[in-house]
Motif scaffolding. Structure first.
Motif, PDB file in Angstrom:
ATOM      1  N   UNK A  60     -35.296  21.755  -3.205  1.00  0.00           N
ATOM      2  CA  UNK A  60     -34.688  22.939  -2.602  1.00  0.00           C
ATOM      3  C   UNK A  60     -34.488  23.970  -3.706  1.00  0.00           C
ATOM      4  N   UNK A  61     -35.113  25.132  -3.562  1.00  0.00           N
ATOM      5  CA  UNK A  61     -34.988  26.206  -4.547  1.00  0.00           C
ATOM      6  C   UNK A  61     -34.162  27.320  -3.911  1.00  0.00           C
ATOM      7  N   UNK A  62     -33.052  27.646  -4.543  1.00  0.00           N
ATOM      8  CA  UNK A  62     -32.105  28.605  -3.967  1.00  0.00           C
ATOM      9  C   UNK A  62     -31.950  29.813  -4.885  1.00  0.00           C
ATOM     10  N   UNK A  63     -32.131  30.993  -4.320  1.00  0.00           N
ATOM     11  CA  UNK A  63     -31.896  32.241  -5.046  1.00  0.00           C
ATOM     12  C   UNK A  63     -30.613  32.869  -4.505  1.00  0.00           C
ATOM     13  N   UNK A  64     -29.706  33.204  -5.397  1.00  0.00           N
ATOM     14  CA  UNK A  64     -28.428  33.773  -4.974  1.00  0.00           C
ATOM     15  C   UNK A  64     -28.001  34.880  -5.928  1.00  0.00           C
ATOM     16  N   UNK A  65     -27.021  35.632  -5.519  1.00  0.00           N
ATOM     17  CA  UNK A  65     -26.462  36.707  -6.347  1.00  0.00           C
ATOM     18  C   UNK A  65     -24.962  36.745  -6.106  1.00  0.00           C
ATOM     19  N   UNK A 117     -40.066  26.204  -9.301  1.00  0.00           N
ATOM     20  CA  UNK A 117     -40.713  25.179  -8.488  1.00  0.00           C
ATOM     21  C   UNK A 117     -41.870  24.531  -9.241  1.00  0.00           C
ATOM     22  N   UNK A 118     -42.614  25.330  -9.966  1.00  0.00           N
ATOM     23  CA  UNK A 118     -43.782  24.855 -10.703  1.00  0.00           C
ATOM     24  C   UNK A 118     -43.399  23.798 -11.746  1.00  0.00           C
ATOM     25  N   UNK A 119     -42.214  23.910 -12.297  1.00  0.00           N
ATOM     26  CA  UNK A 119     -41.760  22.980 -13.340  1.00  0.00           C
ATOM     27  C   UNK A 119     -41.507  21.584 -12.778  1.00  0.00           C
ATOM     28  N   UNK A 120     -41.055  21.498 -11.531  1.00  0.00           N
ATOM     29  CA  UNK A 120     -40.595  20.210 -10.990  1.00  0.00           C
ATOM     30  C   UNK A 120     -41.527  19.597  -9.955  1.00  0.00           C
ATOM     31  N   UNK A 121     -42.573  20.313  -9.549  1.00  0.00           N
ATOM     32  CA  UNK A 121     -43.381  19.848  -8.429  1.00  0.00           C
ATOM     33  C   UNK A 121     -44.866  19.875  -8.774  1.00  0.00           C
TER      34      UNK A 121
END
Length: 286
Positions: A60-65, A117-121
């Motif tokens: 799960x990749x989450x972008x927040x501010x 995502x590229x780092x972990x998948x």
């Protein structure tokens, strides 16, 4: 030299139990738009809470501010998850209505999310993406730029429109059946599995490369029936006793207040009789 802090941050979670509550809250506040992510997240959390381990890696990749009050605000989510039959495409959730999304907002966030995502998948795990047009295109462009893996086609493989109804907006409509036929609409039971499998096979037959084998169709039908996630419209010819499943409707992404119809199929022998609409309407009245 000086630097400007990023207006957003990206976090990666390898377990559904690690996903923060504010992400679930954002999805719960917009369950129709979260129909591809929230049901899977809830099911995964229940699965992992019982001490079980998912069969394959889920990310799960989450972008927040942060808003002006300093509160964390969820903006975008990419979900890489597993289904019972196979691995799902990359699914998206946007806390911002799709029609309000702008490329200038999405692009820098998507770039950072894909780098994470590229780092972990493994690259091969991302075989398709499914979501709002702007998000899907941004993902595809960023993923190709980073990995060198190009799009299967210059056109979307599959286009869909998300619509929804509520008990307040649903309108009843009578759809009479041909006089020589009778209709039976109900949840499928184990005795229906082989006929349901034929419909599942037919549904996937023109979806290359996502076709089902006959055994794969039986496996899917068994799962849907045992989960209570498929309804049938059976027709019988009066005076003969001959009957067949004319249409099926599956709803497989269910959260607390939202259910999503994910499969509608009518046997070619029974088309143009209103069976699919009759069945969909009955399911929507549940």
């Amino acid at each position: 030299m000086s630097s400007v802090p990023s207006p957003f941050q990206v976090n990666v979670y390898g377990s559904s139990l690690q996903v923060p509550e504010n992400v679930l809250d954002a999805m719960r506040n917009n369950q129709p738009s979260a129909n591809c992510t929230l049901p899977i997240l809830l099911k995964s959390r229940s699965f992992e809470s019982s001490g079980k381990t998912p069969p394959n890696q889920q990310v799960w990749v989450v972008c927040s501010s942060k808003n002006s009050m300093g509160d964390v605000v969820v903006e975008l989510v990419i979900a890489i998850t597993e289904g019972y039959i196979d691995s799902y495409p990359a699914f998206f959730f946007s806390a911002i209505p799709p029609h309000l999304l702008a490329r200038e907002f999405v692009q820098p966030r998507m770039e950072k999310m894909i780098q994470a995502l590229f780092i972990v998948l493994p690259v091969r795990r991302v075989y398709a993406v499914y979501g709002p047009d702007l998000l899907a295109k941004a993902f595809a462009w960023c993923w190709t730029s980073l990995t060198g893996v190009g799009n299967y086609s210059t056109k979307p493989y599959y286009a869909a429109k998300l619509s929804f109804c509520t008990r307040q907006t649903f309108k009843t409509r009578l759809l009479p059946l041909r006089e020589d036929l009778t209709a039976e609409i109900r949840p499928a039971d184990p005795n229906d599995i082989m006929e349901v499998a034929q419909c599942c096979y037919g549904f996937a037959s023109d979806s290359d490369p996502y076709n089902l084998t006959e055994q794969g169709a039986i496996r899917e039908a068994e799962f849907l029936v045992h989960q209570g996630q498929i309804w049938i419209h059976r027709v019988t010819r009066k005076g003969t006793g001959q009957s067949a499943i004319a249409s099926i409707v599956a709803f497989t992404r269910i959260s607390e207040t939202n259910g999503t119809i994910t499969k509608v199929y009518t046997n070619p022998n029974w088309r143009r009789l209103g069976c699919a609409e009759r069945l969909v309407r009955q399911v929507c009245e549940l």
